[in-house]
Design a protein around this motif. Sequence first.
Motif, mmCIF file in Angstrom:
data_model
loop_
_atom_site.group_PDB
_atom_site.id
_atom_site.type_symbol
_atom_site.label_atom_id
_atom_site.label_comp_id
_atom_site.label_asym_id
_atom_site.label_seq_id
_atom_site.Cartn_x
_atom_site.Cartn_y
_atom_site.Cartn_z
ATOM 1 N N GLY A 19 0.796 -1.217 0.000
ATOM 2 C CA GLY A 19 0.000 0.000 0.000
ATOM 3 C C GLY A 19 0.831 1.270 0.000
ATOM 4 N N SER A 20 1.901 1.294 0.782
ATOM 5 C CA SER A 20 2.723 2.500 0.842
ATOM 6 C C SER A 20 3.481 2.727 -0.459
ATOM 7 C CB SER A 20 3.697 2.426 2.024
ATOM 8 O OG SER A 20 4.569 1.321 1.904
ATOM 9 N N TRP A 21 4.003 1.654 -1.065
ATOM 10 C CA TRP A 21 4.695 1.791 -2.351
ATOM 11 C C TRP A 21 3.713 2.164 -3.459
ATOM 12 C CZ3 TRP A 21 9.935 1.250 -3.680
ATOM 13 C CH2 TRP A 21 10.790 0.891 -2.629
ATOM 14 N N LEU A 22 2.509 1.583 -3.428
ATOM 15 C CA LEU A 22 1.493 1.915 -4.430
ATOM 16 C C LEU A 22 1.046 3.365 -4.271
ATOM 17 C CD1 LEU A 22 -0.413 1.014 -6.715
ATOM 18 C CD2 LEU A 22 -2.000 0.228 -4.947
ATOM 19 N N THR A 23 0.893 3.810 -3.032
ATOM 20 C CA THR A 23 0.528 5.205 -2.769
ATOM 21 C C THR A 23 1.564 6.146 -3.361
ATOM 22 O OG1 THR A 23 -0.670 4.644 -0.745
ATOM 23 C CG2 THR A 23 0.133 6.906 -0.954
ATOM 24 N N LYS A 24 2.825 5.858 -3.090
ATOM 25 C CA LYS A 24 3.909 6.698 -3.597
ATOM 26 C C LYS A 24 3.875 6.776 -5.122
ATOM 27 C CE LYS A 24 8.988 7.135 -3.426
ATOM 28 N NZ LYS A 24 9.260 7.019 -4.874
ATOM 29 N N LYS A 25 3.693 5.636 -5.769
ATOM 30 C CA LYS A 25 3.694 5.601 -7.228
ATOM 31 C C LYS A 25 2.517 6.379 -7.805
ATOM 32 C CE LYS A 25 5.037 4.090 -11.292
ATOM 33 N NZ LYS A 25 6.284 4.598 -11.916
ATOM 34 N N LEU A 26 1.341 6.226 -7.229
ATOM 35 C CA LEU A 26 0.159 6.918 -7.750
ATOM 36 C C LEU A 26 0.239 8.424 -7.524
ATOM 37 C CD1 LEU A 26 -2.600 4.349 -6.788
ATOM 38 C CD2 LEU A 26 -2.015 5.098 -9.106
ATOM 39 N N VAL A 27 0.808 8.837 -6.415
ATOM 40 C CA VAL A 27 1.016 10.273 -6.185
ATOM 41 C C VAL A 27 1.957 10.821 -7.246
ATOM 42 C CG1 VAL A 27 2.049 11.970 -4.621
ATOM 43 C CG2 VAL A 27 0.492 10.231 -3.723
ATOM 44 N N GLU A 28 3.026 10.100 -7.534
ATOM 45 C CA GLU A 28 3.958 10.516 -8.586
ATOM 46 C C GLU A 28 3.281 10.581 -9.951
ATOM 47 O OE1 GLU A 28 8.004 8.530 -6.575
ATOM 48 O OE2 GLU A 28 7.012 7.578 -8.292
ATOM 49 N N GLU A 29 2.286 9.715 -10.172
ATOM 50 C CA GLU A 29 1.580 9.673 -11.452
ATOM 51 C C GLU A 29 0.467 10.705 -11.542
ATOM 52 O OE1 GLU A 29 2.183 7.638 -14.211
ATOM 53 O OE2 GLU A 29 4.052 7.158 -13.179
#
Length: 329
Positions: A19-29
Amino acid sequence: MKPWIDKNVLITGCSGIIGSWLTKKLVEEGANVVGIMRDHVGNKSIIQKDLLNGIYVAYGDIGDFLFVNRVIAEYEIDTVFHLAAQTIVTIANRSPLSTFESNIKGTWTVLEACRLSPTVERVVVASSDKAYGDSDQLPYRENQPLRGKHPYDVSKSCTDLLAQSYYHTYKLPVVISRLANVYGGGDLNFNRIVPGSIKAVLGDRPPVIRSDGSPLREYLYVEDAVAAYLSLAENLHRPDVMGEAFNFAPNRPYSVIEIVEQIIRLTGKDIVPTILGGNSLGGEIFNQYSDSRKARELLDWQPSWDLAKGLVRTLEWYRRWLKVPDTAE
């Protein structure tokens, strides 16, 4: 193309490793991310990375329908990644009711809120390779029955079947992930073999292997897991993807002792693991590995990280987190 710009995305379990890695990636996107958290735990990766300042956070229990329904409605959620779960097998065996509440009730609550929402267009539900249960047919394939026997495995079998039910009955646009064991920086559940062994070895202590070291598992680096989730969501409009389940694994099982020895070797330490012995894992599946051909053929997904490269990156994270200097420098 930037498919996530200004999309309103809900991530349950945003403070977990995936969840934390996915959150980071989606924020970047460029997505507008809403994260559901039950507890504020200060050492969680999502908090350490200061990601909370870049997302909306709703504190509550995914088993509370009115709460989940309100969050989806107020933030006009387009895409839901349902990752929240009690994920530790030993805790599930010790406390099955809380695991069932989180993993089963939490799933039907999220699915029902999504079904009633006029804005939700995509739902990705996290099942697991544990949903297959013990099987003589290895590697697991997606058309095999789900036969969990122990509390955690049963909870994931139920999660999986609930998602399938909401697709077949209500045509909810849902897809299901069945991932292998995920590892990477940010996993603070130290009774898991990778973070537990890394913490022990970096502290100059022998890692403990609960079995005889022979059980086979597959280990998927967290960035490959994130790519799997994004691929599922971005392809969910397709009729050959919607309502389906997909295995995600590197197609290379390792024994527990191989994983521990690889970690020791990468740290350059002269340490011998403590092997408790025996073939009983106390409510855990002995051998498990999956065939990910379906994800490769339909989603064009394949892992980018082999075990050695993923473990090197993971070790770097734990050295920083534990403030352990790299003696190789």
